[in-house]
Enzyme design. Structure first.
Site, PDB file in Angstrom:
ATOM      1  N   HIS A   1      -4.935  -6.161  18.316  1.00 16.29           N
ATOM      2  CA  HIS A   1      -6.060  -7.011  17.935  1.00 16.29           C
ATOM      3  C   HIS A   1      -7.095  -7.084  19.051  1.00 16.29           C
ATOM      4  O   HIS A   1      -7.326  -8.146  19.627  1.00 16.29           O
ATOM      5  CB  HIS A   1      -5.566  -8.415  17.550  1.00 16.29           C
ATOM      6  CG  HIS A   1      -4.637  -8.394  16.379  1.00 16.29           C
ATOM      7  ND1 HIS A   1      -3.269  -8.514  16.503  1.00 16.29           N
ATOM      8  CD2 HIS A   1      -4.900  -8.185  15.060  1.00 16.29           C
ATOM      9  CE1 HIS A   1      -2.723  -8.401  15.297  1.00 16.29           C
ATOM     10  NE2 HIS A   1      -3.674  -8.196  14.413  1.00 16.29           N
TER      11      HIS A   1
ATOM     12  N   CYS B   1      -4.582  -8.315  23.041  1.00 12.74           N
ATOM     13  CA  CYS B   1      -3.494  -7.682  22.297  1.00 12.74           C
ATOM     14  C   CYS B   1      -3.937  -6.291  21.857  1.00 12.74           C
ATOM     15  O   CYS B   1      -5.037  -6.131  21.317  1.00 12.74           O
ATOM     16  CB  CYS B   1      -3.137  -8.530  21.077  1.00 12.74           C
ATOM     17  SG  CYS B   1      -2.011  -7.695  19.938  1.00 12.74           S
TER      18      CYS B   1
ATOM     19  N   CYS C   1      -0.189 -11.232  15.565  1.00 14.98           N
ATOM     20  CA  CYS C   1       1.090 -10.508  15.570  1.00 14.98           C
ATOM     21  C   CYS C   1       2.253 -11.488  15.470  1.00 14.98           C
ATOM     22  O   CYS C   1       3.369 -11.101  15.163  1.00 14.98           O
ATOM     23  CB  CYS C   1       1.268  -9.712  16.852  1.00 14.98           C
ATOM     24  SG  CYS C   1       0.095  -8.374  17.034  1.00 14.98           S
TER      25      CYS C   1
ATOM     26  N   HIS D   1       0.846  -1.197   0.000  1.00 18.52           N
ATOM     27  CA  HIS D   1       0.000   0.000   0.000  1.00 18.52           C
ATOM     28  C   HIS D   1       0.879   1.244   0.000  1.00 18.52           C
ATOM     29  O   HIS D   1       2.118   1.166  -0.054  1.00 18.52           O
ATOM     30  CB  HIS D   1      -0.996  -0.031   1.158  1.00 18.52           C
ATOM     31  CG  HIS D   1      -0.374  -0.146   2.521  1.00 18.52           C
ATOM     32  ND1 HIS D   1       0.511   0.780   3.021  1.00 18.52           N
ATOM     33  CD2 HIS D   1      -0.509  -1.090   3.482  1.00 18.52           C
ATOM     34  CE1 HIS D   1       0.878   0.429   4.229  1.00 18.52           C
ATOM     35  NE2 HIS D   1       0.293  -0.722   4.537  1.00 18.52           N
TER      36      HIS D   1
ATOM     37  N   LYS E   1      -8.278   4.797   9.436  1.00 14.61           N
ATOM     38  CA  LYS E   1      -9.565   4.087   9.444  1.00 14.61           C
ATOM     39  C   LYS E   1     -10.347   4.419   8.177  1.00 14.61           C
ATOM     40  O   LYS E   1     -10.961   5.468   8.068  1.00 14.61           O
ATOM     41  CB  LYS E   1     -10.375   4.479  10.685  1.00 14.61           C
ATOM     42  CG  LYS E   1      -9.726   3.959  11.949  1.00 14.61           C
ATOM     43  CD  LYS E   1     -10.512   4.380  13.187  1.00 14.61           C
ATOM     44  CE  LYS E   1      -9.779   3.955  14.452  1.00 14.61           C
ATOM     45  NZ  LYS E   1      -8.457   4.613  14.581  1.00 14.61           N
TER      46      LYS E   1
ATOM     47  N   LYS F   1     -14.108   0.249   2.992  1.00 14.69           N
ATOM     48  CA  LYS F   1     -13.607  -0.520   1.865  1.00 14.69           C
ATOM     49  C   LYS F   1     -13.577   0.323   0.586  1.00 14.69           C
ATOM     50  O   LYS F   1     -12.603   0.294  -0.162  1.00 14.69           O
ATOM     51  CB  LYS F   1     -14.491  -1.758   1.661  1.00 14.69           C
ATOM     52  CG  LYS F   1     -13.695  -2.912   1.113  1.00 14.69           C
ATOM     53  CD  LYS F   1     -14.446  -4.224   1.220  1.00 14.69           C
ATOM     54  CE  LYS F   1     -13.630  -5.290   0.476  1.00 14.69           C
ATOM     55  NZ  LYS F   1     -14.270  -6.569   0.394  1.00 14.69           N
TER      56      LYS F   1
HETATM   57 ZN    ZN Z   1      -1.853  -8.996  18.026  1.00 18.49          ZN
END
Ligand code: ZN
Length: 507
Positions: free
Chosen positions: A146, A143, A129, A18, A293, A296
């Site tokens: 996450h 995490c 991760c 990206h 953020k 799509k």
């Molecule tokens: Zn993680």
């Protein structure tokens, strides 16, 4: 001629590149190309990090062998860097067989120092991760990267690396080598981290099969830092004569999110192995839209291919380096504002300021001097352009790439101002002003020649086109050769517009 070895972080074999990945590669490529124009011999390595559980799972989901899976990904990424005219000399992959050999050699050296020991690891492990997480690192028991997933508990026998032993040696090294971690904001972060003390870290895993086997321990593979970081050595064939020629690296270019790996763990590993440390680690900031953020459909609008298509690869390179400081972050509040700024930068700098200067200058030399470029004396524009070029080189030498581009724009703006003040069209009507017209036209071509050279690291293809349109011989010359290589005659062939204007549409 000096050797200059520059690297970027290797990218995890997952998904497509990206804008952020491209920003890093472009910045490193600008530095590599600049060093070449300074006369250095440059080795420039980029590559892929291809091991780990996540890669294995993805390949299984796709129903193909993990090696075939990472081969496909590596091709996609490498093609993208070529499309962006990234001039890397090496593309290293952690699944290359010489990589495993280099890792083994490095781990053995660390073992011989006594810095590897077997112990039991009990604690949190985030699958996504692929990293062990300390309790203190968790946010609401999960995490931090996450938060939508439960984090697993794992117990396994691991080899550990005595990272704690290197707290003071690292502090000493940073004190003795202020250039080691840059920019300064990143150095301060690492100093704070070191001052709070380091803990030993895992050097192996016993439950991940897709990796480099840990030397002398069946069933163990080397853990991520001992697998990924040595790519900087393995690409040189470590241990080898090539390695002796190029190591230590002059510059590791990385993102600011992986400074702990590169400024703490990696130098500690090298110290333990008795190898020299890289001279400088440069941690660039991030370019972000809406704080990262995106929906799509928004993400689709700013995917890398469509951004490159928007104004072409060279313009994309220029706009990224002009709009995002190389030493800090830039956040755009929305996709719309990002694309607006993207086009505004193109229109103002490239289509208008640079494009106009080139067109007007070439047209006047053609019209008033039949394409013959006057060589006459120095003008105030030469003095101003030389000063700006000097400032540019100072900024480029210290990796202030965005400031370097501002210096180039100074040359361009001064040149346009010079045309307006000198009014060559009026001089052309006055037979007594022929010498002055010669001086003005010659100075404008020389300012454009300086611009072509200074822009060459940023826009390799377009700057070569500028150089050709000025009648420059061969390739864009290095900085030291420019003074002996001023163009003397415009080419016969007249080309179209270099940077077409964006037509303003109303609806
Ligand atoms: Zn993680």
């Amino acid at each position: 001629m000096a050797n200059y070895y520059i690297t970027t972080a290797i990218d995890y074999a997952n998904g497509d590149p990206h804008m952020g990945h491209a920003f890093e590669k472009i910045g490193a490529d600008v530095i590599a190309r600049y060093r070449r124009l300074r006369g250095d011999e440059v080795r420039f390595a980029i590559g892929m990090d291809e091991h780990g559980q996540k890669v294995l799972k993805e390949a299984e989901r796709e129903g193909i062998e993990p090696q075939a899976w990472v081969d496909q990904i590596a091709t996609r990424w490498s093609d993208t860097w070529q499309r962006l005219h990234v001039s890397n000399t090496d593309f290293v992959r952690t699944t290359d067989p010489p990589h495993a050999e280099a890792v083994h050699n490095l781990v053995r050296r660390v073992q011989e120092t006594g810095d590897i020991y077997l112990d039991r690891y009990e604690g949190y492990y985030c699958d996504r991760c692929e990293a062990f997480r300390k309790e203190s690192e968790l946010v609401d028991g999960r995490c931090a990267e996450h938060p939508g997933r439960d984090i697993g508990w794992t117990e396994e026998e691991n080899f550990f690396f005595r990272l704690s032993k290197y707290t003071q040696p690292l502090l000493d090294h940073i004190a003795a080598h202020p250039e080691f971690i840059q920019p300064v904001s990143r150095r301060n972060e690492i100093l704070r981290l070191l001052e709070s003390g380091l803990e030993d870290i895992s050097a192996s895993r016993s439950r991940v099969s897709w990796g480099v086997p840990f030397p002398g321990a069946d069933g163990h593979t080397v853990y991520v830092w001992f697998d990924a970081l040595p790519n900087y050595l393995s690409v040189l064939g470590f241990p080898s004569e090539e390695y002796e020629n190029w190591w230590p690296a002059d510059l590791h270019v990385i993102g600011k999110d992986i400074t702990r790996f590169h400024c703490v763990i990696w130098p500690a590993m090298l110290m333990s192995a008795g190898l020299p440390l890289p001279k400088t680690v440069w941690a660039h900031g991030f370019v972000m839209i809406s704080g990262g953020k995106l929906s799509k459909s928004e993400a689709e609008l700013v995917n890398l291919d469509s951004l490159i298509d928007r104004r072409g690869p060279d313009a994309f390179r220029y706009i990224m380096m002009r709009e995002v400081p190389w030493d800090s972050d830039r956040n755009f509040p929305s996709v719309e504002s990002f694309l607006q700024q993207f086009d505004a930068c193109y229109q103002a700098d490239l289509a208008n300021d640079l494009g106009n200067l080139l067109n007007r200058t070439v047209a006047m030399v053609q019209k008033y001097r039949d394409g013959e470029i006057p060589g006459a004396g120095e003008t105030e524009l030469d003095a101003a352009a030389d000063a700006a070029l000097g400032s540019y080189m100072k900024h480029m030498d210290t990796l202030q790439l965005h400031d370097g581009l501002e210096d180039v724009m100074t040359i361009i703006r001064r040149s346009n101002g010079f045309i307006d003040t000198k009014a060559p069209w009026a001089l052309a009507r006055d037979p007594g002003a022929a010498d002055e017209l010669d001086a003005v036209l010659g100075a404008l071509i020389r300012a454009l020649a300086r611009t072509a050279v200074a822009l060459a690291p940023f826009m390799p293809v377009k700057s070569a086109e500028i150089w050709t349109r000025l009648g420059g011989a061969d390739a864009v010359p290095g900085f030291d050769e420019l003074g002996d290589n001023w163009p003397t005659r415009l080419p016969e062939k007249r080309e179209g517009v270099l940077f077409p204007r964006i037509e303003q549409t109303r609806d």
